[in-house]
Structure formats: structure tokens, C-alpha cells
Design a protein around this motif. Structure first.
Motif, short mmCIF file in Angstrom:
data_model
loop_
_atom_site.label_atom_id
_atom_site.label_comp_id
_atom_site.label_asym_id
_atom_site.label_seq_id
_atom_site.Cartn_x
_atom_site.Cartn_y
_atom_site.Cartn_z
N PHE A 256 36.18 34.86 45.36
CA PHE A 256 37.09 33.70 45.23
C PHE A 256 37.16 33.20 43.80
N VAL A 257 36.00 33.03 43.15
CA VAL A 257 35.96 32.53 41.78
C VAL A 257 36.63 33.51 40.82
N LEU A 258 36.33 34.80 40.97
CA LEU A 258 36.95 35.80 40.10
C LEU A 258 38.47 35.83 40.30
N TYR A 259 38.88 35.68 41.55
CA TYR A 259 40.31 35.79 41.90
C TYR A 259 41.13 34.64 41.33
N TRP A 260 40.61 33.40 41.41
CA TRP A 260 41.41 32.24 41.01
C TRP A 260 41.10 31.74 39.60
N PHE A 261 39.95 32.15 39.02
CA PHE A 261 39.58 31.60 37.71
C PHE A 261 39.45 32.65 36.60
N VAL A 262 39.46 33.93 36.97
CA VAL A 262 39.33 34.98 35.96
C VAL A 262 40.60 35.82 35.86
N VAL A 263 41.12 36.29 37.00
CA VAL A 263 42.29 37.18 36.98
C VAL A 263 43.53 36.49 37.56
N ASN A 264 43.52 35.18 37.63
CA ASN A 264 44.58 34.45 38.33
C ASN A 264 45.94 34.52 37.64
N LYS A 265 45.97 34.89 36.35
CA LYS A 265 47.24 34.90 35.63
C LYS A 265 47.94 36.25 35.66
N ASN A 266 47.31 37.24 36.30
CA ASN A 266 47.88 38.59 36.31
C ASN A 266 47.85 39.13 37.73
N LEU A 267 49.04 39.35 38.32
CA LEU A 267 49.14 39.80 39.70
C LEU A 267 48.47 41.16 39.89
N LYS A 268 48.68 42.06 38.95
CA LYS A 268 48.10 43.40 39.07
C LYS A 268 46.58 43.32 39.08
N HIS A 269 46.02 42.49 38.21
CA HIS A 269 44.56 42.34 38.15
C HIS A 269 44.03 41.71 39.45
N GLN A 270 44.79 40.77 40.00
CA GLN A 270 44.39 40.19 41.29
C GLN A 270 44.33 41.25 42.38
N ASN A 271 45.34 42.11 42.42
CA ASN A 271 45.38 43.15 43.45
C ASN A 271 44.30 44.20 43.23
N ILE A 272 44.00 44.49 41.96
CA ILE A 272 42.88 45.41 41.68
C ILE A 272 41.58 44.81 42.20
N LEU A 273 41.40 43.50 41.95
CA LEU A 273 40.19 42.83 42.43
C LEU A 273 40.12 42.88 43.95
N ILE A 274 41.25 42.61 44.63
CA ILE A 274 41.26 42.66 46.10
C ILE A 274 40.88 44.06 46.60
N ALA A 275 41.47 45.08 45.99
CA ALA A 275 41.18 46.45 46.40
C ALA A 275 39.71 46.79 46.17
N LEU A 276 39.18 46.45 45.00
CA LEU A 276 37.77 46.75 44.71
C LEU A 276 36.84 45.98 45.64
N ALA A 277 37.14 44.68 45.82
CA ALA A 277 36.31 43.87 46.72
C ALA A 277 36.35 44.42 48.14
N SER A 278 37.51 44.88 48.57
CA SER A 278 37.66 45.43 49.92
C SER A 278 36.85 46.71 50.09
N TYR A 279 36.83 47.54 49.05
CA TYR A 279 36.05 48.77 49.13
C TYR A 279 34.55 48.48 49.10
N VAL A 280 34.14 47.47 48.35
CA VAL A 280 32.73 47.05 48.38
C VAL A 280 32.38 46.52 49.77
N PHE A 281 33.25 45.69 50.32
CA PHE A 281 33.06 45.11 51.65
C PHE A 281 32.91 46.22 52.70
N TYR A 282 33.80 47.22 52.65
CA TYR A 282 33.76 48.30 53.64
C TYR A 282 32.59 49.24 53.37
N GLY A 283 32.34 49.55 52.10
CA GLY A 283 31.25 50.46 51.76
C GLY A 283 29.88 49.88 52.03
N TRP A 284 29.80 48.55 52.14
CA TRP A 284 28.52 47.91 52.46
C TRP A 284 27.97 48.43 53.79
N TRP A 285 28.88 48.77 54.69
CA TRP A 285 28.46 49.31 55.99
C TRP A 285 28.03 50.77 55.85
#
Length: 483
Positions: free
Chosen positions: A16-45
Motif C-alpha cells: 500500500f505504501v509503495l503503491y500510493w507514496f512511491v510509484v503513485n505518479k506513474n501508472l506503468k510503475h503502479q501496474n508493475i508493482l501490482i504484478a510483482l506483489a501478486s507474484y510474491v503473494f502467489y509464490g509465498w504458497w
């Protein structure tokens, strides 16, 4: 990674902090963060299955781009079938290979022959049924020209793997979620507050209601031969609330988490146990799956446009396939068929759309007729859930046989269950709150407590109950992870 774990409690604020306070000004960077976070979330299993979801993403992205360029109908059909066969092929192998092999061997043995066919020790990837249907919806919609294919691979990968709803839904349509991935998001305070409120209610459903009901339901189902019919009824009711609290709780957490990141997911549950008939129940239960089968299977088969035979056939197909989607066991098929039997009289008499509005919409209390309708619908649902929960068909039939015996009228007696002191009051509170909030998207969306200290006391009471019972049932998995 489980929503009800310490890991997720640390993971979510970081993203949440990275999404709204670090990459919030760039849509592409936000989507990269979502994709990476999602893969970490899934790979945790299990990190090994990241390759599977990545391959599925690459296949459907490539086919979508190709469909956008291809105008020849036959070649478009070939592309569509490649997507269907690849996605359902993976799903069929991981989820149904052993089921078909075992039943194939049993069939040959029944007819006096024996064949050598070995089962495999296959680990079912978490969420494969959900993200498979999500990517299929994209390819089908592009093929039908309901949606323009995207050339933005990062956004598409984020759509497929979006971590809040990746492993247990809602099964989002590309027409809803993908455009949100491609659009600039702005932080909305009110949406974020609503999201936190929905997460709170989802955790309450899961940890306080579902996990407590699970303790008692498992005890009774796992030892059903030792109990009377009256006790077995309670076991079935416990499971009925367990699966609702567990699955709708997951959906609430998923939808609420999505709101924190500026996304609006579809409602997946709409207070189904207040339904007045089975048709209404299925409009309110697991809405994303029900509507998926309606749009991509039932309507293409002809829906209810044909004669009586076609209506009956299509109804059984959609319910049986829905049952089989849940797992490789004949109990799920019977569960689906039983719901089809419940549904048919309403369809054939054209009464399947008679209860479209919220029950008792203009009153605090239902009428006597509505109480009777809800009670009948709930009872039929409880009976169907017995097949869903049972280990096999024999277990389910024995369970029902004991319920409909003379022991049904005995006093339920069993050890180790503190029902009257703990679970019964919790269920009463839960049902009351759900009833009062039945007109909303989730029960505590608008808490009508005007005096602010009392309103916050209500929220903190939920938090205390969640913390209290979470310490007793640490990291209990969600039921639908196995589907």
C-alpha cells in the motif's frame, strides 16, 4: 499467503505504501508493482507454480493480440480453441487427472477387466480454477469483439494475477477489471475507509464465524456414525454457516483490499441465506461464478429460449458443470444435480425470477410467508451442503439416512462443543447484523449508529473478537483454496 495471517498483515501495508507514496505518479510503475506483489503473494504458497500462471498469461496475451489482427473467422476460431484447450488442459490435468484415471479403472473392473493405469501425486495449484476462468473470459470476450485486446503486457499480467482475488475470486471479467488496470487511479479516502470496513467484516466472518463453525462441523461430520439425527442436523447447519462465512468472508477481504488500491470488484455474495427460493439463492451465491456459467455456457447452449427439453438439459448441464468445477469428487456432481432439481420447478413454471428484490425491502421484519419461504429454501440448501461436505456419496447417504430416522427427535448430545455459551450467541449476532445490512453491498457498509463512541465501540468489539479467536485458530486456510 493467507489473508488471516501475520504474513499478509505485514505484506499489505508495505505494498500500500509503495503503491500510493512511491510509484503513485506513474501508472506503468503502479501496474508493475501490482504484478510483482501478486507474484510474491502467489509464490509465498509454492513458487514452482509461478511458471504456470505466467505461461497462462503469455498464452492468452498472445492470442488476444493475434485476435485483434485476425479477421478470418476460421483462424479466429482456431485461436480461441487454442486458448480454451491450453487453459482447460492445465486445469483438467492438475484437478481431474486422478479422478478420471480412478473412475476409468473402476469401470473396467466392474465389467470384469483390469487395466494398469497409475495415479499421480499431483499438487493442485491454489486458485487455478479461478484465474483459468478469468483469462478465458478475456479471450472469449476478445473473440466475440466485446473487448479490444490490450497490447500492454504488464497491465494484462496484473489483471490475471491481481493478488486480492487471485486464489479464490471473485472471478473478475476482463471487461470490468482490465480497463481499471489501464486507467489512472486516484486515492479516494472514502473508498479506502469502506475497504477497511469490508475487510473487517470479512475477517469477522472467517475467523469468528466460519472457523468456530468449522470446529463443530468437522467434529460431527468426521464422526457422523456416532451421533443422532438431531446432532447431525446441527452439524449440517454448522457447515452451512462455515462455508458461507469462509467464502463470503474471503470475497469481502478481497473486494475491500482492492478498494484500498483504487479498484472496484464485483459483488460476489448478496446475503444468499435470506433467499425465498433456490433461483434467488443462486443469484446471490458466488455471483461471479454463477454469472460466468450463465454468460459463457448457459446462453451459448441456448439458455431457456428453446422448448422444455432444452431448458431441462441446459439447467442440468450448468449445475452439474458448476458442481464438477468445485472438485474431482462425485459428491460435487450430486450437489450440482440436486440444485438443478430444486431449480427446475421454478424454471418450468416461469417463477424463477419472481423474487428479484431484497426480502422485506420496506420493513424491518419479514412477513409470515417470507419466513416460510426462507426457511424452506435454507433447509433445501442445508441438505445439498451435506453432499458438498461429505467424504463420498456413501457418507452423505448414511448422514441423511440418520437425519431422517427416529433419532431426529432426540436431544442433540455430544462432547467437546461449547455451543450454547459461544457459538449460538455469535451466530445470532451475525445473522442479526447481516439482516440489518441486507440492502447494502456488505452488512456493515453503513452502520446506523449515530452516536460516534458507540459506533467505534461496535468496530472495536469486532476487532477484539477477531483477535481473540484468531489466537485460537491460527492461520486456518479458506475452504475454497482447494477448488
Amino acid at each position: 499467503m493467507l489473508f488471516n495471517s501475520i504474513d499478509f498483515a505485514i505484506f499489505l501495508p508495505i505494498v500500500f505504501v509503495l503503491y500510493w507514496f512511491v510509484v503513485n505518479k506513474n501508472l506503468k510503475h503502479q501496474n508493475i508493482l501490482i504484478a510483482l506483489a501478486s507474484y510474491v503473494f502467489y509464490g509465498w504458497w509454492d513458487w514452482r507454480f509461478l511458471a504456470l500462471i505466467l505461461f497462462s498469461t503469455l498464452v492468452d496475451y498472445g492470442i488476444g493480440v493475434s485476435l485483434g489482427k485476425e479477421h478470418n473467422l476460421n483462424r479466429r476460431k482456431i485461436l480461441l480453441w487454442i486458448s480454451i484447450l491450453v487453459n482447460l488442459g492445465f486445469l483438467g490435468f492438475f484437478k481431474y487427472y486422478n479422478f478420471f484415471i480412478d473412475n476409468f479403472k473402476s469401470a473396467f473392473t466392474f465389467f470384469g477387466s483390469a487395466i494398469n493405469a497409475n495415479s499421480l501425486n499431483i499438487i493442485l495449484p491454489v486458485g487455478i480454477s479461478f484465474y483459468t476462468f478469468q483469462t478465458l473470459s478475456y479471450t472469449i470476450d476478445v473473440y466475440k469483439k466485446r473487448l479490444e485486446p490490450t497490447k500492454d503486457f504488464i497491465s494484462f499480467a496484473a489483471f490475471v494475477s491481481f493478488f486480492p482475488q487471485l486464489v479464490a475470486g471473485p472471478i473478475e471479467r476482463a471487461t470490468n477489471l482490465l480497463p481499471q488496470m489501464l486507467s489512472k487511479r486516484q486515492f479516494e479516502y472514502n473508498d479506502a475507509v469502506d475497504g477497511l470496513r469490508q475487510i473487517l467484516w470479512g475477517l469477522f466472518k472467517k475467523i469468528v464465524i466460519a472457523d468456530n463453525c468449522a470446529t463443530y462441523a468437522n467434529l460431527i461430520f468426521n464422526n457422523s456414525a456416532d451421533y443422532s439425527g438431531s446432532t447431525l442436523v446441527l452439524g449440517a447447519v454448522f457447515f452451512t454457516f462455515q462455508i458461507y462465512g469462509d467464502f463470503s468472508g474471503y470475497s469481502d477481504i478481497a473486494i475491500g483490499t482492492s478498494r484500498l488500491f483504487g479498484f472496484k470488484l464485483m459483488q460476489n455474495f448478496a446475503f444468499p441465506y435470506f433467499s425465498r427460493d433456490i433461483a434467488e439463492f443462486w443469484r446471490r451465491w458466488h455471483i461471479s461464478l454463477s454469472t460466468w456459467f450463465r454468460d459463457y455456457l448457459y446462453i451459448p447452449l441456448g439458455g431457456s429460449r428453446g422448448g422444455t427439453w432444452m431448458k431441462v438439459r441446459n439447467t442440468f448441464i450448468i449445475f452439474i458443470v458448476s458442481g464438477f468445477w468445485h472438485g474431482a469428487n462425485w459428491t460435487f456432481v450430486i450437489w450440482g444435480a440436486l440444485n438443478a432439481i430444486y431449480f427446475l420447478p421454478l424454471l418450468l413454471t416461469k417463477r424463477n425470477r419472481q423474487n428479484m428484490e431484497v426480502v422485506a425491502g420496506d420493513s424491518y421484519f419479514p412477513s409470515k410467508k417470507e419466513i416460510g419461504q426462507m426457511s424452506l429454501t435454507f433447509s433445501l440448501t442445508v441438505i445439498a451442503w451435506i453432499f458438498f461436505r461429505a467424504d463420498n456419496i456413501e457418507h452423505a447417504l448414511n448422514y441423511l439416512r440418520e437425519i431422517f430416522s427416529s433419532s431426529l427427535f432426540s436431544i442433540p448430545l455430544y462432547q467437546g462443543v461449547n455451543f450454547l455459551k459461544v457459538l449460538f450467541p455469535l451466530l445470532l449476532i451475525f445473522i442479526t447484523i447481516e439482516w440489518l445490512g441486507r440492502k447494502r453491498e456488505f452488512a456493515i457498509e453503513k452502520v446506523k449508529i449515530k452516536f460516534r463512541p458507540f459506533r467505534y465501540l461496535f468496530y472495536y468489539s469486532l476487532l477484539i473478537l477477531i483477535y481473540w479467536f484468531a489466537s485460537e485458530n491460527v492461520d486456518q486456510q479458506f475452504i475454497y483454496f482447494q477448488f
